[in-house]
Design a protein around this motif. Structure first.
Motif, PDB file in Angstrom:
ATOM      1  N   ARG A  12       8.163  30.775  11.175  1.00  0.00           N
ATOM      2  CA  ARG A  12       9.026  31.788  11.689  1.00  0.00           C
ATOM      3  C   ARG A  12       8.730  33.280  11.127  1.00  0.00           C
ATOM      4  O   ARG A  12       7.469  33.229  10.349  1.00  0.00           O
ATOM      5  N   HIS A  56       8.866  36.267   9.446  1.00  0.00           N
ATOM      6  CA  HIS A  56       9.380  37.350   8.148  1.00  0.00           C
ATOM      7  C   HIS A  56       8.808  38.766   7.960  1.00  0.00           C
ATOM      8  O   HIS A  56       8.996  39.656   8.850  1.00  0.00           O
ATOM      9  N   ALA A  65       8.578  42.353  10.482  1.00  0.00           N
ATOM     10  CA  ALA A  65       8.771  42.419  11.020  1.00  0.00           C
ATOM     11  C   ALA A  65       7.871  44.412  10.949  1.00  0.00           C
ATOM     12  O   ALA A  65       8.225  45.247  11.877  1.00  0.00           O
ATOM     13  N   GLY A 119      10.903  31.362  18.930  1.00  0.00           N
ATOM     14  CA  GLY A 119      11.529  32.339  17.559  1.00  0.00           C
ATOM     15  C   GLY A 119      10.855  33.570  17.664  1.00  0.00           C
ATOM     16  O   GLY A 119      12.092  34.838  17.132  1.00  0.00           O
ATOM     17  N   GLU A 135      12.922  35.770  19.771  1.00  0.00           N
ATOM     18  CA  GLU A 135      14.371  35.689  19.590  1.00  0.00           C
ATOM     19  C   GLU A 135      14.173  37.189  18.455  1.00  0.00           C
ATOM     20  O   GLU A 135      15.048  38.078  18.258  1.00  0.00           O
ATOM     21  N   ASP A 136      13.236  36.881  17.636  1.00  0.00           N
ATOM     22  CA  ASP A 136      12.867  37.698  16.443  1.00  0.00           C
ATOM     23  C   ASP A 136      12.732  39.313  16.785  1.00  0.00           C
ATOM     24  O   ASP A 136      13.622  40.147  16.377  1.00  0.00           O
ATOM     25  N   TRP A 176      15.754  40.990  17.775  1.00  0.00           N
ATOM     26  CA  TRP A 176      16.769  40.846  17.252  1.00  0.00           C
ATOM     27  C   TRP A 176      16.868  42.598  16.935  1.00  0.00           C
ATOM     28  O   TRP A 176      17.404  43.173  16.125  1.00  0.00           O
ATOM     29  N   THR A 198      13.133  34.385   6.643  1.00  0.00           N
ATOM     30  CA  THR A 198      12.902  34.614   7.637  1.00  0.00           C
ATOM     31  C   THR A 198      13.387  35.461   8.415  1.00  0.00           C
ATOM     32  O   THR A 198      14.846  35.953   7.574  1.00  0.00           O
ATOM     33  N   LEU A 199      12.740  35.992   9.506  1.00  0.00           N
ATOM     34  CA  LEU A 199      14.208  36.972  10.568  1.00  0.00           C
ATOM     35  C   LEU A 199      15.369  36.205  10.847  1.00  0.00           C
ATOM     36  O   LEU A 199      16.546  37.104  10.715  1.00  0.00           O
ATOM     37  N   ALA A 200      14.688  34.951  11.399  1.00  0.00           N
ATOM     38  CA  ALA A 200      15.822  34.013  11.147  1.00  0.00           C
ATOM     39  C   ALA A 200      17.456  34.088   9.928  1.00  0.00           C
ATOM     40  O   ALA A 200      18.302  34.086  10.859  1.00  0.00           O
ATOM     41  N   ARG A 237      18.898  37.486   9.752  1.00  0.00           N
ATOM     42  CA  ARG A 237      19.620  37.282  10.829  1.00  0.00           C
ATOM     43  C   ARG A 237      21.375  36.430  10.458  1.00  0.00           C
ATOM     44  O   ARG A 237      22.998  36.768  11.108  1.00  0.00           O
ATOM     45  N   GLY A 289      19.538  43.751  12.931  1.00  0.00           N
ATOM     46  CA  GLY A 289      17.513  43.436  13.028  1.00  0.00           C
ATOM     47  C   GLY A 289      17.319  44.982  13.375  1.00  0.00           C
ATOM     48  O   GLY A 289      16.620  45.851  12.741  1.00  0.00           O
TER      49      GLY A 289
END
Ligand code: GLU
Length: 278
Positions: free
Chosen positions: A13, A15, A19, A51, A54-55, A58, A246-248, A251, A257
Motif C-alpha cells: 500500500r 504511504h 502521496a 489500492g 483508491e489512495d 482519496w 499507509t494512506l489507507a 483514511r 485526503g
C-alpha cells in the motif's frame, strides 16, 4: 503542455512519501499520467493496483488518460532490447546472485555498478542461453563509447554528466522477466510523451543509466526533478514494511485526503514527519 507521471510499483500500500511524490508531480505538470510498474514477478500483486487507485482518489488526484500497465507492454521492451543487441551494446550474463556476491569484496546495492564483468567477453552461445537462466546486461563501456557522456537536465536548469562508474553493466532483462526497471522506464516515458520526471531523490542514481539508454535508443530527453524524501522525524526512511502508516490506514483513522494533499502541496507535513535528502 508538460507531461509527468506517477509510477508506483504495486508491491504494497502507498504511504505518505508516495502521496508527496504524486502531489508534486500533479502540481508540476499539465498532464499527469499513472503508470503501474508491475514487472517484478516475485513482488507485484494485482490487489495493490486497486489500492493505488483508491489512495489517489482519496487524495483527490485524478490521473489523466488510461493508466499504463507495464506487464502489458513487454513487446515494446523486447523491441528496445533487440535494438541494443543488434548494436552490440548488451551481452548475456550467466552469473547467479551468489556468483556476483562471492566475487565482490564490498556489498553493492546496484546490480550494475557492482558487477565485476565476468561474462562481458564471452562469445555469444545461443545453445547455452537456451538451456541456462541468464540476464542481459548493458555493456557500459561500449555504450558510453557509442553515446559519449550524456548529461541530464534537472528542473532547476542544472545539467549533470552521466557518471561512467555509476552506470556499470546494468541488467536490462532476465530470462524470467522481460525487462528491468531501467529499460521499461525509458521506453514508457518516451511512449507516453513524459517530458518531466518527478520522483524521489532515492531514484537519482538511476538517472545516469536511464539517460544513457535514452541516447542509445534515440529517445527524447525529459527534464528531471528529484525531490527530497518524506522521513520520520528521527530521520528513518518510510518503507512499505516499517511502522509508517499507509494512506489507507490514515483514511481509516479519519484523515481528510484532499486536505492532506493540499498541505503537502505547500510543503506542510503531518507532525512527526519531515523532508530530507537521502
Ligand atoms: N516504480 C518506482 C518506485 O515505485 C518509481 C520509478 C520512477 O518513478 O522512475 O519506486
Amino acid at each position: 503542455m508538460t507531461t509527468s507521471r506517477f509510477a508506483p510499483s504495486p508491491t504494497g500500500r502507498l504511504h505518505l512519501g508516495h502521496a508527496y511524490s504524486a502531489v508534486l508531480g500533479r502540481l508540476a505538470a499539465g498532464r499527469w499520467l499513472l503508470r503501474i510498474e508491475d514487472l517484478d514477478p516475485g513482488r507485484a500483486r494485482p490487489e495493490f493496483v486497486g489500492g493505488i487507485m483508491e489512495d489517489l482518489a482519496w487524495l483527490g488526484l485524478a490521473p489523466d488518460g488510461v493508466p499504463l500497465v507495464q506487464s502489458a507492454r513487454v513487446a515494446a521492451y523486447a523491441d528496445a532490447l533487440e535494438q541494443l543487441k543488434r548494436e552490440g551494446l548488451v551481452y548475456a550474463c550467466f552469473c547467479t546472485r551468489a556468483d556476483i556476491a562471492a566475487s565482490l569484496t564490498a556489498p553493492h546495492g546496484d546490480a550494475g555498478s557492482g558487477y565485476p564483468g565476468t561474462c562481458r567477453e564471452l562469445a555469444d552461445d545461443p545453445e547455452r542461453r537456451e538451456r541456462t537462466p541468464h540476464s542481459w546486461r548493458l555493456n557500459s563501456a561500449n555504450a558510453m563509447a557509442a553515446a559519449g557522456l550524456p548529461g541530464w537536465r534537472e528542473a532547476d536548469g542544472i545539467t549533470f554528466a552521466s557518471d561512467a562508474a555509476q552506470i556499470g553493466d546494468a541488467i536490462l532483462a532476465r530470462k524470467d522477466a522481460p525487462s528491468s526497471y531501467h529499460l521499461a522506464c525509458v521506453v514508457d516515458d518516451a511512449a507516453s510523451g513524459v517530458d518531466l520526471v518527478v520522483r524521489g531523490a532515492d531514484l537519482r542514481p538511476s538517472t545516469p543509466v536511464q539517460r544513457l539508454l535514452q541516447v542509445l535508443l534515440g529517445l527524447p530527453e525529459p527534464t528531471y526533478l528529484h525531490h527530497p524524501l518524506v522521513v520520520h522525524e528521527d530521520g528513518r526512511r518510510l518503507a512499505k514494511r516499517d511502522s509508517a502508516p499507509t494512506l489507507a490506514a490514515m483514511r481509516d483513522a479519519g484523515v481528510d485526503g484532499r486536505a492532506l494533499a493540499d498541505a503537502l502541496a505547500t510543503g506542510l507535513l503531518p507532525p512527526s514527519y519531515r523532508l530530507a535528502m537521502p
